[in-house]
Design a protein around this motif. Structure first.
Motif, short mmCIF file in Angstrom:
data_model
loop_
_atom_site.label_atom_id
_atom_site.label_comp_id
_atom_site.label_asym_id
_atom_site.label_seq_id
_atom_site.Cartn_x
_atom_site.Cartn_y
_atom_site.Cartn_z
N SER A 250 -5.06 10.58 4.06
CA SER A 250 -4.29 9.77 3.07
C SER A 250 -4.55 9.90 1.59
O SER A 250 -3.52 9.85 0.67
N LEU A 251 -5.93 9.86 1.17
CA LEU A 251 -6.38 9.84 -0.15
C LEU A 251 -5.94 11.25 -0.90
O LEU A 251 -5.27 11.43 -1.84
N LYS B 213 -9.09 16.89 3.14
CA LYS B 213 -9.72 15.56 3.63
C LYS B 213 -11.20 15.71 3.35
O LYS B 213 -11.87 14.53 3.45
N SER C 169 -6.33 5.51 10.26
CA SER C 169 -5.63 5.41 9.24
C SER C 169 -5.59 6.78 8.49
O SER C 169 -4.94 6.89 7.32
N LYS D 288 -1.36 3.75 -3.72
CA LYS D 288 -1.28 3.41 -2.46
C LYS D 288 -0.30 4.33 -1.70
O LYS D 288 0.54 5.00 -2.35
N GLU E 298 -7.53 -2.13 5.13
CA GLU E 298 -7.56 -0.81 4.67
C GLU E 298 -8.78 -0.33 4.20
O GLU E 298 -9.77 -1.38 4.15
N PRO F 5 -7.95 7.77 6.59
CA PRO F 5 -8.11 7.43 5.33
C PRO F 5 -8.36 8.65 4.35
O PRO F 5 -7.67 8.60 3.33
N THR G 258 -5.68 3.44 1.21
CA THR G 258 -5.41 4.58 2.07
C THR G 258 -4.94 4.21 3.62
O THR G 258 -4.73 5.26 4.54
N ILE H 225 -7.60 3.77 -4.80
CA ILE H 225 -6.68 4.19 -4.14
C ILE H 225 -7.04 3.46 -2.75
O ILE H 225 -8.08 3.44 -2.08
#
Length: 257
Positions: free
Chosen positions: A204-205, A121, A199, A56, A103, A201, A227, A225
């Motif tokens: 973040s990943l 990304k 977020s 996370k 999320e 995502p 994100t 996972i």
């Protein structure tokens, strides 16, 4: 006993004694973020919650980071037996200081090791098998949000108490995540709307994967996972029924008992 074990044991004992969250004492504060993650790994091995099933991101926003006095996110792990499928009923007493976050979760399609290269990304999407709407169960143990040491939070696994996955999104690659909206239904309250992109995502990943691989951590296929939340963390009460959905694509439901 090594210092790393002393650090993780302090946090583990807090959990076992069901104590309110407290930052590590000065004598045990990690000297840097690398030492904090080593202590987190010791926490994972010794807390007795089983094998890991994913990771996370936390403190993803600049506002959260400034509150904790750092300039980057932090990561925690998800224990495999704390990954649940929707609909899910949970017993609140097992989650001290429970908060819910809303999320996107992703499932990794390949085994990943350090030699896979650097993610961004865009290219990270080539390593995803499924995308889901998801809840994260935060266990902050009554923490004082005005006094949070980020290294202590890292050792405490970034407060992850597990996740609940909705149904996988069919043809997830065809979705325009820049425009896609999500909706939170909380009992009979008016629905709350948010944009999935809030977020970031896939950024973040990529950040989580790059961090774990830089630590020489092998990430197995099918790891989950999460994100980051698109809506502010909220504490539920017994009797609450909550649904978070990406309309017509994925929804996740939880009941609090």
């Amino acid at each position: 006993m090594s210092k790393i074990e002393e650090i993780s044991n302090f946090i583990i004992n807090q959990h076992l004694k069901k104590n309110r969250y407290d930052n590590l004492p000065e004598s045990l504060k990690p000297k840097n973020i690398e030492e904090a993650y080593l202590a987190q790994s010791s926490f994972h091995k010794n807390i007795g919650r089983g094998k890991l099933g994913g990771y996370k991101i936390a403190l993803a926003s600049k506002i959260q980071q400034e509150l904790c006095g750092i300039n980057h996110p932090i990561a925690g792990a998800i224990f495999k037996n704390e990954i649940h499928n929707s609909p899910c009923k949970i017993e609140m007493e097992h989650f001290p200081g429970l908060g819910l976050e809303f999320e996107l979760a992703v499932e990794i399609s390949n085994d990943l090791s350090k030699d896979v290269g650097h993610f961004n990304k865009d290219n990270v999407k080539d390593y995803i098998s499924n995308v889901y709407a998801a809840f994260e169960m935060i266990i902050d143990r009554g923490a004082d949000y005005n006094n949070i040491d980020p290294y202590s939070m890292v050792v405490d696994n970034a407060w992850c108490g597990g996740i609940v996955l909705g149904n996988p999104i069919h043809d997830w690659k065809k979705i325009n995540y820049e425009e896609q909206k999500s909706v939170l239904y909380w009992n009979n309250e008016n629905p709350l709307h948010a944009k999935v992109k809030d977020s970031n995502p896939f950024e973040s990943l990529a950040w989580v994967l790059n961090l774990k691989l830089s630590q020489n951590i092998f990430i197995p296929k099918n790891s989950k996972i999460i994100t980051g939340s698109v809506i502010k963390t909220r504490a539920p009460k017994k009797g609450d029924k909550i649904i978070y959905e990406i309309p017509e694509l994925s929804n996740v439901e939880i009941e609090i008992h």
